[in-house]
Scaffold this motif. Structure first.
Motif, PDB file in Angstrom:
ATOM      1  N   ALA A  14       0.832  -1.206   0.000  1.00 21.41           N
ATOM      2  CA  ALA A  14       0.000   0.000   0.000  1.00 21.41           C
ATOM      3  C   ALA A  14       0.869   1.259   0.000  1.00 21.41           C
ATOM      4  N   LYS A  15       1.948   1.247   0.778  1.00 18.32           N
ATOM      5  CA  LYS A  15       2.839   2.416   0.844  1.00 18.32           C
ATOM      6  C   LYS A  15       3.512   2.655  -0.510  1.00 18.32           C
ATOM      7  N   ARG A  16       3.917   1.589  -1.170  1.00 14.05           N
ATOM      8  CA  ARG A  16       4.571   1.711  -2.483  1.00 14.05           C
ATOM      9  C   ARG A  16       3.602   2.285  -3.508  1.00 14.05           C
ATOM     10  N   ALA A  17       2.359   1.754  -3.525  1.00 14.77           N
ATOM     11  CA  ALA A  17       1.363   2.256  -4.479  1.00 14.77           C
ATOM     12  C   ALA A  17       1.020   3.714  -4.195  1.00 14.77           C
ATOM     13  N   ALA A  18       0.938   4.079  -2.909  1.00 18.84           N
ATOM     14  CA  ALA A  18       0.592   5.459  -2.554  1.00 18.84           C
ATOM     15  C   ALA A  18       1.679   6.436  -2.965  1.00 18.84           C
ATOM     16  N   LEU A  19       2.951   6.044  -2.788  1.00 22.01           N
ATOM     17  CA  LEU A  19       4.035   6.941  -3.182  1.00 22.01           C
ATOM     18  C   LEU A  19       4.031   7.199  -4.690  1.00 22.01           C
ATOM     19  N   LEU A  20       3.624   6.195  -5.461  1.00 19.52           N
ATOM     20  CA  LEU A  20       3.664   6.306  -6.922  1.00 19.52           C
ATOM     21  C   LEU A  20       2.337   6.754  -7.529  1.00 19.52           C
ATOM     22  N   HIS A  21       1.308   7.036  -6.696  1.00 22.76           N
ATOM     23  CA  HIS A  21      -0.029   7.240  -7.280  1.00 22.76           C
ATOM     24  C   HIS A  21      -0.101   8.489  -8.164  1.00 22.76           C
ATOM     25  N   ASP A  22       0.719   9.529  -7.902  1.00 20.89           N
ATOM     26  CA  ASP A  22       0.709  10.746  -8.724  1.00 20.89           C
ATOM     27  C   ASP A  22       1.958  10.852  -9.599  1.00 20.89           C
ATOM     28  N   ILE A  23       2.593   9.706  -9.883  1.00 15.18           N
ATOM     29  CA  ILE A  23       3.830   9.730 -10.665  1.00 15.18           C
ATOM     30  C   ILE A  23       3.569  10.219 -12.090  1.00 15.18           C
ATOM     31  N   GLY A  24       2.319  10.129 -12.546  1.00 12.37           N
ATOM     32  CA  GLY A  24       1.978  10.593 -13.888  1.00 12.37           C
ATOM     33  C   GLY A  24       1.938  12.094 -14.026  1.00 12.37           C
ATOM     34  N   LYS A  25       2.087  12.857 -12.916  1.00 14.67           N
ATOM     35  CA  LYS A  25       2.100  14.317 -12.986  1.00 14.67           C
ATOM     36  C   LYS A  25       3.487  14.878 -13.298  1.00 14.67           C
ATOM     37  N   VAL A  26       4.534  14.016 -13.247  1.00  9.81           N
ATOM     38  CA  VAL A  26       5.891  14.531 -13.455  1.00  9.81           C
ATOM     39  C   VAL A  26       6.637  13.753 -14.550  1.00  9.81           C
ATOM     40  N   PRO A  27       6.010  13.497 -15.695  1.00  8.67           N
ATOM     41  CA  PRO A  27       6.745  12.775 -16.751  1.00  8.67           C
ATOM     42  C   PRO A  27       7.709  13.711 -17.471  1.00  8.67           C
ATOM     43  N   ASP A  28       8.648  13.111 -18.205  1.00  5.63           N
ATOM     44  CA  ASP A  28       9.584  13.928 -18.987  1.00  5.63           C
ATOM     45  C   ASP A  28       8.894  14.552 -20.189  1.00  5.63           C
ATOM     46  N   ASN A  29       7.948  13.848 -20.786  1.00  7.11           N
ATOM     47  CA  ASN A  29       7.135  14.439 -21.855  1.00  7.11           C
ATOM     48  C   ASN A  29       5.697  14.523 -21.367  1.00  7.11           C
ATOM     49  N   GLU A  30       4.861  15.224 -22.061  1.00  9.41           N
ATOM     50  CA  GLU A  30       3.487  15.473 -21.615  1.00  9.41           C
ATOM     51  C   GLU A  30       2.510  14.885 -22.636  1.00  9.41           C
ATOM     52  N   PRO A  31       2.252  13.575 -22.601  1.00  4.80           N
ATOM     53  CA  PRO A  31       1.260  12.995 -23.516  1.00  4.80           C
ATOM     54  C   PRO A  31      -0.155  13.396 -23.123  1.00  4.80           C
ATOM     55  N   ASP A  32      -1.060  13.275 -24.083  1.00  9.54           N
ATOM     56  CA  ASP A  32      -2.446  13.681 -23.845  1.00  9.54           C
ATOM     57  C   ASP A  32      -3.198  12.547 -23.143  1.00  9.54           C
TER      58      ASP A  32
END
Length: 513
Positions: free
Chosen positions: A354-372
């Motif tokens: 649960a802790k691992r999933a929670a730490l990564l839950h907003d990982i999509g807000k900081v990608p190197d590129n910005e896909p739609d």
């Protein structure tokens, strides 16, 4: 006497002596040979007698063994004959019993056939009586037997459904009360055990300067310095009349931080020209990359998370330079991780997962590129790319309900994200604009015919619309939800996404007196 005579006499004497000696030796040898022959014969007789005795003993031994073997064989054969005789006697006895039983079975079969004939006769009589009675009942009741049967089945079915609905309703009500109580207890305990900061970070990058003379040096001759700095960092440098401040504007917070640090080094060093700017920016980029990795590693170590791909660790460190409504994204993710671990432990689930999933839950807000793509879907794809477990990927993708939840970790992440982000003071927004946006949401929904009430909840992330069940059908409710989502997209400005839920409820109320 002459010498020749003496010699002759001597030779004769010697010859006589030799002859006597030879005779004596011959006699002695003859006696010895005879004695040897006699001893040999005696010894031969003794050996012969011993060998004869040994042969007799061996013969007697073999004879005894043979007699014993023959006796055993005879005993075995006799025992086998006895067993065979017993089996023959047993088989004969069983054959006699089988014959008797066959006779009994034949008698029983004959009796059964007689009884079956009697039963068939009685059954035919009963069928005639039943048919006669049925015809009387049909004539009296005015309906056929099939119609009566169908009516009885329908009546029983309705009664069973009514009882089942009552029973199910009672069970569900009891389960709902118990579940709500336990859920509140777990949530409250998780919040109490997780210490978090109420203060939030400012997402605006402002570079302070000692005096306005530095502005001219930053701009450079004909603006070449500021153009070089903007080209190297990808950030807009705003030098206006704001006293003792230069504003850095850019959608990428990492670029904005690189620009801020580079500007600080250039102003401190005093040498500001295009070549120096490019050199300082390149060094600052490497410094920021190293700092991002160190932040990611330190965060995973503090939370006790191991074995994460280095690219995901880098994105975790990158969260420090990303904020959502003024709430630092890394601080928010750590807070959600601690809440999720506590809640998972209370529910008997794996707190590390649960802790691992929670730490990564907003990982999509900081990608190197910005896909739609929505950040939850993008984060799920990143986790799948770097070989995270399916439960973690689903929890990341479903924390805003873009995908369906398929494990118990996913709703925990969703709840903890809401607890961290929607609590008062966690995120900053202008009060008037916030209230106005919520009012506009509710008024927009109320403008549809058949809408009874509207509620904007979850800090404006969800809009619940209650329609009258007597005015709106299920199909019309689905259409209202679709039309309202399109209208909000075209007429309103809002962060993230808004979930529209249209509720059409039918209530049946009765009182037992």
């Amino acid at each position: 006497m002459d010498i020749i005579t003496i010699v002759v006499i001597a030779l004769v004497a010697v010859g006589a002596g030799i002859a006597a000696s030879a005779t004596f030796l011959r006699r002695t040898l003859e006696k010895k040979s005879q004695q040897i022959l006699k001893d040999a014969k005696t010894e031969a007789e003794v050996i012969k007698k011993e060998k004869i005795l040994q042969a007799k003993e061996k013969f007697l031994q073999l004879k005894s063994e043979h007699e014993k073997y023959v006796s055993e064989k005879n005993s075995y054969i006799a025992a086998g004959e006895n067993r065979l005789k017993q089996k023959e006697a047993t088989v004969s006895q069983k054959m006699e019993e089988l014959g008797r039983k066959q006779n009994e079975v034949a008698i029983i079969r004959e009796n059964l056939n007689q009884q079956l004939e009697i039963v068939n006769k009685k059954q035919a009589d009963l069928d005639k009586i039943y048919k006669h009675q049925l015809e009387k009942l049909e004539s009296i009741s005015g309906m056929s037997a099939d119609e009566a049967k169908s009516q009885l089945i329908e009546t029983l079915k309705e009664e069973a459904q009514s009882d089942a609905q009552t029973y199910i309703k009672d069970i569900m009500e009891e389960a709902r009360i118990t579940a709500n109580k336990e859920a509140r207890k777990i949530v409250v305990q998780s919040i109490q055990r997780t210490a978090t900061e109420v203060a939030i970070e400012n997402s605006v990058s402002v570079f302070p300067i000692e005096n306005d003379e530095i502005k001219g040096r930053v701009i450079g001759r004909e603006g070449r310095n500021i153009r070089a700095l903007e080209a190297a960092t990808g950030v807009e440098i705003i030098v206006d009349d704001t006293p003792e401040a230069i504003i850095l504007s850019g959608f990428d917070p990492v670029r904005r931080e690189i620009a801020r640090l580079s500007l600080h080094k250039l102003v401190t060093d005093g040498r500001i020209h295009p070549a120096r700017i490019e050199e300082v920016v390149a060094k600052t980029k490497k410094q920021i990359d190293q700092e991002i990795m160190e932040i990611g590693k330190r965060t995973t170590i503090d939370l006790g998370i191991h074995g994460m791909h280095h690219e995901l660790i880098r994105l975790v460190g990158k969260m420090k330079y990303r904020s959502s409504y003024g709430q630092n994204l890394l601080q928010h993710s750590k807070e959600v991780a601690n809440l999720a671990a506590t809640m998972a432990s209370e529910l008997g689930l794996n707190p590390k997962l649960a802790k691992r999933a929670a730490l990564l839950h907003d990982i999509g807000k900081v990608p190197d590129n910005e896909p739609d793509l929505p950040h939850a879907i993008l984060g799920m794809k990143l986790a799948e790319k770097y070989k995270e477990k399916p439960e973690i990927c689903n929890a990341i993708g479903s924390h805003h309900e873009e995908v369906e939840m398929d494990n118990l970790i996913s709703p925990i992440i969703q709840v903890c994200d809401a607890i961290s982000g929607a609590r008062p003071g966690a995120r900053r927004e202008v009060v008037e604009a916030y209230i106005k946006r919520l009012n506009d949401l509710e008024e927009l929904a109320l403008s549809y015919p058949g809408v009874v009430k509207t509620y904007a909840i979850q800090a404006g992330r969800e809009l619940r619309v209650i329609v009258g069940s007597d005015k709106i059908t299920d199909k019309e409710a689905e259409q209202i939800s679709y039309d309202l989502s399109k209208k909000i997209q075209t007429e309103m400005t809002y962060p993230g996404q808004i979930k529209i839920t249209v509720i059409r409820e039918t209530r049946a109320v009765a009182f037992a007196k």
